[in-house]
Scaffold this active site. Structure first.
Site, PDB file in Angstrom:
ATOM      1  N   TYR A 284      36.983  29.460  46.698  1.00  0.00           N
ATOM      2  CA  TYR A 284      35.918  28.576  47.001  1.00  0.00           C
ATOM      3  C   TYR A 284      34.548  28.866  46.155  1.00  0.00           C
ATOM      4  CZ  TYR A 284      38.422  27.078  51.215  1.00  0.00           C
ATOM      5  OH  TYR A 284      39.256  26.412  51.998  1.00  0.00           O
TER       6      TYR A 284
ATOM      7  N   MET B  98      42.899  17.079  58.893  1.00  0.00           N
ATOM      8  CA  MET B  98      42.029  15.858  58.935  1.00  0.00           C
ATOM      9  C   MET B  98      43.282  14.697  59.172  1.00  0.00           C
ATOM     10  SD  MET B  98      41.417  14.844  55.162  1.00  0.00           S
ATOM     11  CE  MET B  98      40.651  16.559  54.771  1.00  0.00           C
TER      12      MET B  98
ATOM     13  N   GLU C 224      35.731  16.353  48.519  1.00  0.00           N
ATOM     14  CA  GLU C 224      35.884  16.859  47.392  1.00  0.00           C
ATOM     15  C   GLU C 224      37.385  17.368  46.914  1.00  0.00           C
ATOM     16  OE1 GLU C 224      33.891  20.206  46.220  1.00  0.00           O
ATOM     17  OE2 GLU C 224      33.844  21.276  48.240  1.00  0.00           O
TER      18      GLU C 224
ATOM     19  N   GLU D  24      45.790  18.126  44.536  1.00  0.00           N
ATOM     20  CA  GLU D  24      45.277  18.451  45.757  1.00  0.00           C
ATOM     21  C   GLU D  24      45.516  17.679  47.079  1.00  0.00           C
ATOM     22  OE1 GLU D  24      41.019  19.841  46.198  1.00  0.00           O
ATOM     23  OE2 GLU D  24      41.095  21.477  44.514  1.00  0.00           O
TER      24      GLU D  24
END
Length: 634
Positions: A488, A579, A594, A603
């Protein structure tokens, strides 16, 4: 004997201070020397005091070895303190070890003969003595020819055809038989090589015989030169020499033949690097030369295989040579100046862009003012740079310095972390400074070069990505894997992306009708950079908004809770879960994410965000509603 010790081992072991106290009664207080430092372990070996105390028997048993890196004499407990402070260790290493270029000294056969005649002191061979002497002067490597002049003489007697009247005498017939036996089983005699031991080759850059003509117009000369080169490469590999510098191609019309021999060597020897020596341009484009017969002695050079890099680089035979004796214009077309680069391009293409094939640039001729010619070499794998003392000029105080063009080129070349091979430094070509002035000047250029400055500057890509250049990395898969905090942190250091996100959210808020509270959802909040940017955009727009931060990584969830407690307060609501499955307390107006990926869709952005679309009201906004990927050759 080399001891290996990692910081984790130190933490698990006994206290260094206690160990020191227990050994105070001993006659010899052990001091350790840092020999090599790698990411995962540190090698330590006893210092000179301990070696002397142990006596000659310990040295004979092989407990000591020559160090490549400069010695750092540190007590064991002080080393422990440095290891526990990474910043202190890093500063110490930067002071003691060169981070970019390596300095090499050129050794000639005359140097070897001279030290052999006067004795090589405590060292067992002349090469070991020269190596130790060069390291004491600040050089890390020595560059010496692999063979002697006797090897060239024997090869010439075997492989160069005598005149017709002498072709049938007994000596010629015997030489032909010897040549046939050599072609079947190539080998050296003892006096034909400069190094014979493994320890001699430890810090050596070997140069193959310069008189070899791998691109000769004569088929037999070309054939026998190829056999000789394969013999030299095999011998260097036997001694574990990491890199051998090859003679330059000289005949543009036969450069494919040169490349085929190099390709065979790369396939035969699996680990060694082969480096092709080339000048940046062919000096022959400015002045013509008389053509020579490929079978003549001049085609193989009057100097032996072990000659140092010549003051004038080898001239290349191109199709644009002028009549004998005439002078070319002081300016040459860029196409002719690029002839050597085109030859290099043919060589690496034939060798299938092998990563073990590198380039040795010879800076003996003055650099051209044409930046286009120099820029062609910027992206090439330059591993070594020949820098003779004759390339330096004297400043007003008589110290050697480089012309401005060469300075700029050398500074930019530091990005390749090259080995700078200095030759002729001890011959006193300049009035002041002595031999050390050349190495000190190169170190000055290294420290002031843009690549080194960028690496030392906090916040730059070069500083953060040290050790990861030119490595393909597996794409992230945050849906399957829980990312680490350092991952990150890596992409959070991109200021442009997050500034643009903030600006996009701000514009959406400004254009949003005044209809009460605005609900924003950050899907995949990570450690919270988009949440922080969303809060800034809300404050700039002076709108009433609430932010939901949604994250499935249980480890990052802890960081989000900490940031909410310290920074965000009640303006941010945290939601833990996937999600695609979790439910939010209310519908949202703006969805921010993002999940882009480095390239393509690694991703799984569409798959994940498709499951999050149910969070949105009928009228909604997504700052990243479309994504375009672009590719550019480098």
């Amino acid at each position: 004997m080399v001891r290996k010790l990692s910081p984790s081992h130190i933490a698990k072991g006994s206290s260094p201070r206690k160990r020191h106290n227990n050994e105070e009664s001993q006659k010899v207080k052990q001091t350790f020397t840092v020999a090599k430092i790698w990411p995962s372990w540190i090698s330590l070996e006893p210092s000179r005091k301990v070696k002397e105390a142990r006596g000659a028997r310990a040295e004979a048993a092989g407990e000591t070895r020559t160090l490549h890196a400069p010695e750092l004499l540190l007590p064991f407990w002080e080393l422990y303190g440095i290891l526990s402070q990474p910043n202190r260790l890093r500063r110490l290493l930067e002071e003691k070890m060169s981070p970019f270029c390596t300095l090499a000294a050129t050794i000639t056969p005359e140097d070897i003969q001279s030290i052999d005649a006067r004795g090589h002191g405590p060292h067992q061979t002349p090469v070991l003595g020269l190596s130790a002497d060069c390291q004491s002067k600040g050089y890390q490597v020595i560059c010496l020819p692999l063979t002697t002049g006797k090897w060239q003489e024997r090869w010439k007697n075997m492989c160069i055809m005598p005149s017709e009247e002498d072709a049938h005498n007994e000596a010629a017939i015997a030489a032909e038989k010897e040549a046939e036996a050599w072609r079947k089983s190539p080998s050296f005699l003892l006096d034909e090589v400069t190094i014979t031991r493994l320890d001699e080759a430890e810090f050596v850059l070997a140069m193959a015989s310069e008189w070899l003509r791998l691109d000769s117009d004569d088929d037999w000369v070309r054939h026998d030169s190829g056999i000789a080169l394969r013999q030299e490469v095999a011998y260097a590999s036997y001694l574990n020499v990491p890199t051998i510098i090859l003679p330059p191609p000289r005949n543009r019309s036969q450069v494919a033949s040169y490349a085929r021999v190099i390709n065979e060597c790369l396939k035969t020897i699996p680990y060694m690097q082969l480096s092709v020596r080339l000048p940046i341009y062919d000096p022959a484009v400015f002045q013509s030369r008389a053509p020579s017969s490929p079978r003549s002695l001049g085609d193989h050079g009057s100097s032996g295989a072990s000659t140092p890099p010549p003051v004038t680089p080898p001239k290349l035979s191109t199709s644009s040579t002028s009549p004998s004796g005439s002078l070319r214009s002081t300016k040459a077309p860029e196409g002719e100046l690029n002839a050597t680069w085109e030859m290099w391009d043919i060589i690496r293409t034939v060798c299938d862009y092998n990563t073990r094939l590198t380039l040795t640039l010879d800076l003996t001729p003055p650099l051209p003012a044409n930046t286009g010619v120099l820029n062609r070499w910027a992206a090439e794998p330059v591993q070594h740079i020949f820098l003779p003392a004759s390339a330096f000029i004297a400043n007003v105080k008589g110290y050697p310095v480089l012309p401005k063009g060469t300075q700029a080129f050398l500074r930019q070349s530091m990005i390749h972390r090259p080995t700078i091979i200095l030759s002729g430094a001890r011959y006193g070509l300049h009035a002041s400074g002595g031999e050390s002035a050349y190495a000190q000047y190169v170190k000055y250029l290294e420290k002031s070069s843009p690549p080194v400055q960028a690496v030392k500057t906090e916040g730059t890509v070069e500083n953060f990505a040290q050790g990861y250049q030119d490595y393909l990395q597996n794409p992230l898969q945050p849906l399957m894997d829980n990312l680490q905090s350092i991952t990150y942190q890596t992409f959070e250091q991109d200021p442009v992306k997050y500034l643009n996100y903030e600006e996009a959210i701000y514009r959406a808020l400004v254009e949003w009708p005044d209809s009460g509270r605005i609900v924003i959802c950050v899907a995949g909040a990570g450690r919270g950079p988009l949440v922080a940017r969303s809060l800034k955009a809300v404050r700039r727009s002076r709108k009433q908004a609430v932010i939901y931060a949604l994250e499935k990584n249980p480890n990052a969830w802890v960081t989000l809770q900490d940031r909410k407690a310290r920074d965000w307060g009640s303006s941010v609501q945290l939601v833990f879960g996937d999600m695609r499955q979790v439910e939010l307390p209310e519908k949202v107006d703006i969805l921010v994410s993002e999940l882009l990926g480095s390239f393509g869709d690694n991703e799984l952005s569409p798959e994940c965000l498709d499951g999050a679309m149910r969070f949105l009201k009928r009228k909604y906004a997504r700052p990243n509603c479309s994504v375009d990927h672009h590719r550019r050759d480098i």
